[in-house]
Write an enzyme that holds these catalytic residues in place. Sequence first.
Site, PDB file in Angstrom:
ATOM      1  CG  HIS A   1       0.350  13.731 -27.608  1.00 28.39           C
ATOM      2  ND1 HIS A   1       1.296  13.429 -26.668  1.00 28.39           N
ATOM      3  CD2 HIS A   1      -0.608  12.766 -27.471  1.00 28.39           C
ATOM      4  CE1 HIS A   1       0.938  12.343 -25.999  1.00 28.39           C
ATOM      5  NE2 HIS A   1      -0.222  11.927 -26.468  1.00 28.39           N
TER       6      HIS A   1
ATOM      7  CE  LYS B   1      -1.259  12.543 -22.947  1.00 28.47           C
ATOM      8  NZ  LYS B   1      -2.265  11.734 -22.725  1.00 28.47           N
TER       9      LYS B   1
ATOM     10  CG  ASP C   1      -6.274  12.155 -24.228  1.00 30.52           C
ATOM     11  OD1 ASP C   1      -5.342  11.705 -23.532  1.00 30.52           O
ATOM     12  OD2 ASP C   1      -6.827  11.489 -25.118  1.00 30.52           O
TER      13      ASP C   1
ATOM     14  CG  ASP D   1      -1.861   1.038   1.345  1.00 32.80           C
ATOM     15  OD1 ASP D   1      -1.691   2.040   0.623  1.00 32.80           O
ATOM     16  OD2 ASP D   1      -2.827   0.892   2.120  1.00 32.80           O
TER      17      ASP D   1
ATOM     18  CE  LYS E   1      -9.437   9.592 -28.017  1.00 31.98           C
ATOM     19  NZ  LYS E   1      -8.120   8.946 -28.177  1.00 31.98           N
TER      20      LYS E   1
END
Length: 464
Positions: A235, A143, A230, A90, A321
């Site tokens: 990127h 990231k 994202d 843990d 997407k």
Amino acid sequence: MVSDPHRIPSDALVVFGATGDLAGKMIFPSLYAMCKRGALSAKVIGVALDDWSIEQLREHVVESISRAGGIDDRAALDKLLTQLDYVRGDYQDSDTFHRLARRLDGAQRPAHYLAIPPSLFERVIAGLRDAGLNRQARLIVEKPFGHDLASAQELSRVALSAFEERSIFRIDHYLGKEAIMNILYFRFANSFLEPIWNRNCVASVQITLAEQFGIKGRGAFYESTGCLRDVIQNHLLQILALLAMEPPAYQNYGAVHVEKAKVFQAMRPARPEDMVRGQYAGYRSEPVVAQDSDVETVCALRLYVDAWRWEGVPWYLRSGKRMTSTATEVLVQLKPPPQRLFDDSDPVNGRANYIRFRLSDNSAVALAARVKQTGKEFIGEQRELLLLDAHPGAETPYERLLGEAMAGNGALFTRQDAVEAAWAAIDPVLSTYPPVEIYQPGSWGPAGADALIAADGGWHDPST
Ligand code: BG6
């Protein structure tokens, strides 16, 4: 003999989150590839909460490698499995770190890879520090580096409380891609580009990262992230920085980092009217996605770099997407000739001259020009001078970046000042943004994204 202590190779790799998704999909297949090349001699210690035996971890590693691409070198696999160890623990419990210290068994320079959710970073970094495991050690993080400017600064404070900047390796896997490394090389290994690489000749630049697939079951992740955070903040902004930066003053990766950071620092803070957000129809029915979700699966952004070289040149970034195709491409649109001497050259609708960088799924650099067709009339056609490059056998980005981090080479990683400056540039549109426009899966996204760039000739279709 390595004289710079920062370049002494790591003698152990500790993977926090060893039973998780990232480790299975990316890290273990990369370690296997490194073993195949004879490039991994360090021991590998997985750490996770799961009550697994070392045998269970080994089975998991074999399965992961099989799924990722198959096993074609049994000796390399055996080598990796022999070097592998597991510490169950843990992260809240200091005993986990003391047991890890014993398993490190005298390793002097471990690299700690945090393949865990960012919410656990602080705890793990504190555990490493309290057990003295940060000494001469490296920290590898994935990231996203924060969720906005404030959280990026907080993350930096936590990491720097135990590791010095040169020992922190922030992975943006795009920086490990051949075609993206080639942007830096192509720009500064050639002389013909420099005279045209500025506001005098460049009309606009557009970067598209399109994906045909959806969120691939990552509803929970995507709901808290969205397209802007994202892939665009990291990127695409990294690609932009490589395209926009000034030549580094000397041959050292520190100089590249300085120039990239300056690009972000010169970036005009984005405004809501410079952004279009879209969401594919059906996204709200994906598992774990809110029925009234306002998270964007497409984002298009217009940015400006307020620097001498780029004043007034718009930079268009888009990603999404469930788009028409999967491709990543840059188009540097050059201005039309000052006079229209030939009737068929249409500088408004025709693109005439541009430089195109294909970054995936293959790699290419193309220079577009008009040439005259055969015949007595002055009628031309558009052609591309194409430098096509395939990279058979090239390392995958993760394999390359893991190797570079363990060797202490920070060239392909991002530095904190650049990360923070990149967040600062988009921070205004993280809190104030337009609502999502719904688009059909398989399309190029919402109409608003087309309107954003209409004045600059529209988006180039990367599938053509
Ligand atoms: C990741 C994003 O960082 O990059 C994914 O989280 C995205 O959503 C991926 O699909 C794209 O990477 P690549 O290498 O497949 O172009």
